[in-house]
Design a protein around this motif. Structure first.
Motif, PDB file in Angstrom:
ATOM      1  N   LEU A  87       0.818  -1.212   0.000  1.00  0.00           N
ATOM      2  CA  LEU A  87       0.000   0.000   0.000  1.00  0.00           C
ATOM      3  C   LEU A  87       0.856   1.268   0.000  1.00  0.00           C
ATOM      4  O   LEU A  87       0.407   2.309  -0.482  1.00  0.00           O
ATOM      5  CB  LEU A  87      -0.924   0.006   1.219  1.00  0.00           C
ATOM      6  N   THR A  88       2.058   1.179   0.557  1.00  0.00           N
ATOM      7  CA  THR A  88       2.918   2.364   0.573  1.00  0.00           C
ATOM      8  C   THR A  88       3.323   2.804  -0.826  1.00  0.00           C
ATOM      9  O   THR A  88       3.715   3.955  -1.035  1.00  0.00           O
ATOM     10  CB  THR A  88       4.177   2.106   1.411  1.00  0.00           C
ATOM     11  N   LEU A  89       3.244   1.886  -1.793  1.00  0.00           N
ATOM     12  CA  LEU A  89       3.593   2.251  -3.172  1.00  0.00           C
ATOM     13  C   LEU A  89       2.545   3.167  -3.807  1.00  0.00           C
ATOM     14  O   LEU A  89       2.802   3.762  -4.846  1.00  0.00           O
ATOM     15  CB  LEU A  89       3.736   0.984  -4.024  1.00  0.00           C
ATOM     16  N   GLY A  90       1.369   3.257  -3.189  1.00  0.00           N
ATOM     17  CA  GLY A  90       0.343   4.139  -3.730  1.00  0.00           C
ATOM     18  C   GLY A  90       0.761   5.582  -3.768  1.00  0.00           C
ATOM     19  O   GLY A  90       0.243   6.373  -4.577  1.00  0.00           O
ATOM     20  N   SER A  91       1.689   5.959  -2.913  1.00  0.00           N
ATOM     21  CA  SER A  91       2.162   7.347  -2.892  1.00  0.00           C
ATOM     22  C   SER A  91       2.996   7.692  -4.110  1.00  0.00           C
ATOM     23  O   SER A  91       3.272   8.873  -4.355  1.00  0.00           O
ATOM     24  CB  SER A  91       2.985   7.598  -1.617  1.00  0.00           C
ATOM     25  N   PHE A  92       3.428   6.677  -4.885  1.00  0.00           N
ATOM     26  CA  PHE A  92       4.218   6.933  -6.090  1.00  0.00           C
ATOM     27  C   PHE A  92       3.345   7.095  -7.330  1.00  0.00           C
ATOM     28  O   PHE A  92       3.856   7.416  -8.390  1.00  0.00           O
ATOM     29  CB  PHE A  92       5.220   5.794  -6.316  1.00  0.00           C
ATOM     30  N   ARG A  93       2.057   6.876  -7.169  1.00  0.00           N
ATOM     31  CA  ARG A  93       1.140   7.063  -8.286  1.00  0.00           C
ATOM     32  C   ARG A  93       0.577   8.483  -8.236  1.00  0.00           C
ATOM     33  O   ARG A  93       0.305   9.006  -7.154  1.00  0.00           O
ATOM     34  CB  ARG A  93      -0.001   6.051  -8.237  1.00  0.00           C
ATOM     35  N   PRO A  94       0.407   9.130  -9.359  1.00  0.00           N
ATOM     36  CA  PRO A  94      -0.112  10.503  -9.357  1.00  0.00           C
ATOM     37  C   PRO A  94      -1.453  10.586  -8.637  1.00  0.00           C
ATOM     38  O   PRO A  94      -2.428   9.933  -9.005  1.00  0.00           O
ATOM     39  CB  PRO A  94      -0.246  10.829 -10.845  1.00  0.00           C
ATOM     40  N   GLY A  95      -1.478  11.383  -7.585  1.00  0.00           N
ATOM     41  CA  GLY A  95      -2.704  11.566  -6.815  1.00  0.00           C
ATOM     42  C   GLY A  95      -3.136  10.376  -6.005  1.00  0.00           C
ATOM     43  O   GLY A  95      -4.243  10.363  -5.453  1.00  0.00           O
ATOM     44  N   GLY A  96      -2.279   9.375  -5.874  1.00  0.00           N
ATOM     45  CA  GLY A  96      -2.682   8.149  -5.184  1.00  0.00           C
ATOM     46  C   GLY A  96      -2.377   8.127  -3.705  1.00  0.00           C
ATOM     47  O   GLY A  96      -2.798   7.197  -3.006  1.00  0.00           O
ATOM     48  N   CYS A  97      -1.667   9.128  -3.201  1.00  0.00           N
ATOM     49  CA  CYS A  97      -1.248   9.067  -1.804  1.00  0.00           C
ATOM     50  C   CYS A  97      -2.427   9.183  -0.852  1.00  0.00           C
ATOM     51  O   CYS A  97      -2.456   8.536   0.201  1.00  0.00           O
ATOM     52  CB  CYS A  97      -0.215  10.146  -1.515  1.00  0.00           C
ATOM     53  N   THR A  98      -3.427   9.974  -1.205  1.00  0.00           N
ATOM     54  CA  THR A  98      -4.571  10.151  -0.312  1.00  0.00           C
ATOM     55  C   THR A  98      -5.304   8.839  -0.090  1.00  0.00           C
ATOM     56  O   THR A  98      -5.593   8.439   1.049  1.00  0.00           O
ATOM     57  CB  THR A  98      -5.540  11.200  -0.888  1.00  0.00           C
ATOM     58  N   ALA A  99      -5.602   8.128  -1.171  1.00  0.00           N
ATOM     59  CA  ALA A  99      -6.300   6.851  -1.046  1.00  0.00           C
ATOM     60  C   ALA A  99      -5.410   5.806  -0.376  1.00  0.00           C
ATOM     61  O   ALA A  99      -5.892   4.997   0.442  1.00  0.00           O
ATOM     62  CB  ALA A  99      -6.739   6.362  -2.420  1.00  0.00           C
ATOM     63  N   ALA A 100      -4.114   5.797  -0.702  1.00  0.00           N
ATOM     64  CA  ALA A 100      -3.211   4.798  -0.129  1.00  0.00           C
ATOM     65  C   ALA A 100      -3.060   4.993   1.377  1.00  0.00           C
ATOM     66  O   ALA A 100      -3.080   4.011   2.142  1.00  0.00           O
ATOM     67  CB  ALA A 100      -1.850   4.870  -0.812  1.00  0.00           C
ATOM     68  N   VAL A 101      -2.917   6.236   1.824  1.00  0.00           N
ATOM     69  CA  VAL A 101      -2.781   6.499   3.259  1.00  0.00           C
ATOM     70  C   VAL A 101      -4.071   6.153   3.987  1.00  0.00           C
ATOM     71  O   VAL A 101      -4.049   5.555   5.076  1.00  0.00           O
ATOM     72  CB  VAL A 101      -2.384   7.972   3.479  1.00  0.00           C
ATOM     73  N   ALA A 102      -5.218   6.509   3.397  1.00  0.00           N
ATOM     74  CA  ALA A 102      -6.500   6.164   4.021  1.00  0.00           C
ATOM     75  C   ALA A 102      -6.667   4.648   4.132  1.00  0.00           C
ATOM     76  O   ALA A 102      -7.138   4.138   5.159  1.00  0.00           O
ATOM     77  CB  ALA A 102      -7.648   6.768   3.215  1.00  0.00           C
ATOM     78  N   ALA A 103      -6.264   3.925   3.090  1.00  0.00           N
ATOM     79  CA  ALA A 103      -6.356   2.466   3.132  1.00  0.00           C
ATOM     80  C   ALA A 103      -5.411   1.883   4.181  1.00  0.00           C
ATOM     81  O   ALA A 103      -5.761   0.908   4.870  1.00  0.00           O
ATOM     82  CB  ALA A 103      -6.043   1.886   1.760  1.00  0.00           C
ATOM     83  N   GLN A 104      -4.223   2.469   4.318  1.00  0.00           N
ATOM     84  CA  GLN A 104      -3.275   1.990   5.328  1.00  0.00           C
ATOM     85  C   GLN A 104      -3.833   2.173   6.735  1.00  0.00           C
ATOM     86  O   GLN A 104      -3.740   1.268   7.581  1.00  0.00           O
ATOM     87  CB  GLN A 104      -1.954   2.749   5.194  1.00  0.00           C
ATOM     88  N   LEU A 105      -4.424   3.318   7.008  1.00  0.00           N
ATOM     89  CA  LEU A 105      -5.007   3.565   8.319  1.00  0.00           C
ATOM     90  C   LEU A 105      -6.212   2.650   8.568  1.00  0.00           C
ATOM     91  O   LEU A 105      -6.395   2.134   9.678  1.00  0.00           O
ATOM     92  CB  LEU A 105      -5.419   5.029   8.438  1.00  0.00           C
ATOM     93  N   ALA A 106      -7.032   2.453   7.535  1.00  0.00           N
ATOM     94  CA  ALA A 106      -8.191   1.563   7.682  1.00  0.00           C
ATOM     95  C   ALA A 106      -7.751   0.131   7.952  1.00  0.00           C
ATOM     96  O   ALA A 106      -8.351  -0.569   8.784  1.00  0.00           O
ATOM     97  CB  ALA A 106      -9.060   1.624   6.425  1.00  0.00           C
ATOM     98  N   LEU A 107      -6.693  -0.306   7.274  1.00  0.00           N
ATOM     99  CA  LEU A 107      -6.187  -1.657   7.497  1.00  0.00           C
ATOM    100  C   LEU A 107      -5.668  -1.809   8.924  1.00  0.00           C
ATOM    101  O   LEU A 107      -5.866  -2.850   9.567  1.00  0.00           O
ATOM    102  CB  LEU A 107      -5.085  -1.966   6.490  1.00  0.00           C
ATOM    103  N   GLY A 108      -5.006  -0.769   9.428  1.00  0.00           N
ATOM    104  CA  GLY A 108      -4.544  -0.811  10.814  1.00  0.00           C
ATOM    105  C   GLY A 108      -5.693  -0.926  11.797  1.00  0.00           C
ATOM    106  O   GLY A 108      -5.626  -1.678  12.779  1.00  0.00           O
TER     107      GLY A 108
END
Length: 316
Positions: free
Chosen positions: A201-222
């Motif tokens: 999921l941390t790789l989502g931050s390397f996609r254009p505009g993907g950091c918001t969704a990736a960080v939200a998914a990481q927190l939700a998974l936690g």
């Protein structure tokens, strides 16, 4: 401005872990020691992983290359978790023997507390690797943004990712060790699969505009993993409390009329009436149990060591 950025990111990424330590881990002195030992163990694992990847840097700046490196690192850590399981089993054997010999019971909830200590050390080292190394840079006179993630600064993304991943690692330790204890291989497979998913999921931050969704998914998974581990503790704690009376009665009967054997009560702090640590401490006239804690620690970390002498002398 520099102090505000530094302490703001510090409390965002590390503050919840410190609060959890003070509220849950700190009252249990043995779990505190276990957390420090776990942190040292996982630090060695991460240093070994870094040494292995030293021969492969610089990696190509592509997502498949980063994904392969992350999956390889997760595989190394999950292999190292097998070593944690062996030490965890040894710890359970020693502590259960000490509890029985002192007329106390060792509940399932106590086992989960030990698993929590292993997981907290794992998460703490990860947070220091992922976010702690970036934290001094927040004290500068500016901030840093990625061209692929203009919505949040690099430091905010790292703080939130470390927070979500840290929560997952603590919970996954409880889930994995509990599943291995009851030989549930389906449950044991949950930890490596979710660990790999959280890393990717941390790789989502390397996609254009993907950091918001990736960080939200990481927190939700936690949060989901934390809920899963809490549900296991709730279920196991309820079952252990419902059978605690019979266990206590058996220990009281076998101890030759010792005064009131009591359950551990999830490893209470030193000095409380139900603690095996309080039972192992010398009382008044002394005895051979004063060094039981040191003998237990030596037996836990030394697989070839036999039961502590104090336990053998009691017929444990």
């Amino acid at each position: 401005m520099a102090a505000t950025a530094f302490f703001g990111h510090f409390f965002l990424g590390i503050g919840p872990g410190i609060a959890f330590f003070l509220a849950v881990i700190a009252p249990k002195s043995f779990v505190v020691l276990l957390s420090f030992f776990s942190a040292f163990y996982w630090l060695l694992v991460l240093l070994l992983t870094s040494a292995i990847f030293r021969g492969f840097v610089p990696l190509p700046s592509t997502q498949p290359a980063y994904a392969g490196a992350l999956l390889a690192a997760v595989a190394i850590e999950e292999a190292a978790r097998a070593g944690v399981w062996q030490m965890h089993k040894r710890a359970l054997s020693v502590l259960q023997g000490m509890s029985a010999s002192s007329g106390h019971s060792f509940t399932k909830l106590d086992e989960l507390y030990l698993a929590l200590g292993w997981g907290y050390g794992h998460a703490a080292v990860h947070v220091l690797f992922i976010f702690g190394s970036l934290l001094p840079l927040t004290a500068g006179h500016g901030t840093a943004y990625s061209t692929d993630c203009p919505q949040m600064s690099v430091f905010t993304v790292a703080a939130l990712n470390s927070l979500g991943l840290g929560a997952s690692l603590v919970a996954l330790s409880v889930v994995a060790l509990e599943a291995w204890g009851r030989k549930s291989w389906l449950g044991a497979a949950y930890a490596p699969l979710v660990h790999a998913g959280a890393a990717l999921l941390t790789l989502g931050s390397f996609r254009p505009g993907g950091c918001t969704a990736a960080v939200a998914a990481q927190l939700a998974l936690g949060l989901v993993n934390t809920w899963y581990a809490a549900s296991i503790a709730w279920k196991q704690g309820g079952s252990s409390s419902s059978t605690g009376g019979g266990s206590t009665a058996r220990h009281s009967h076998s101890s030759g009329g010792s005064a009131g054997a009591q359950p551990l009560g999830a490893l209470p702090g030193d000095g409380s009436s139900g603690s095996w640590m309080a039972a192992a401490a010398p009382h008044g006239g002394g005895g051979s149990s004063g060094g039981a804690g040191r003998e237990a620690s030596a037996a836990i970390v030394s697989p070839r060591a036999g039961p502590p002498p104090s336990l053998r002398s009691r017929g444990a």
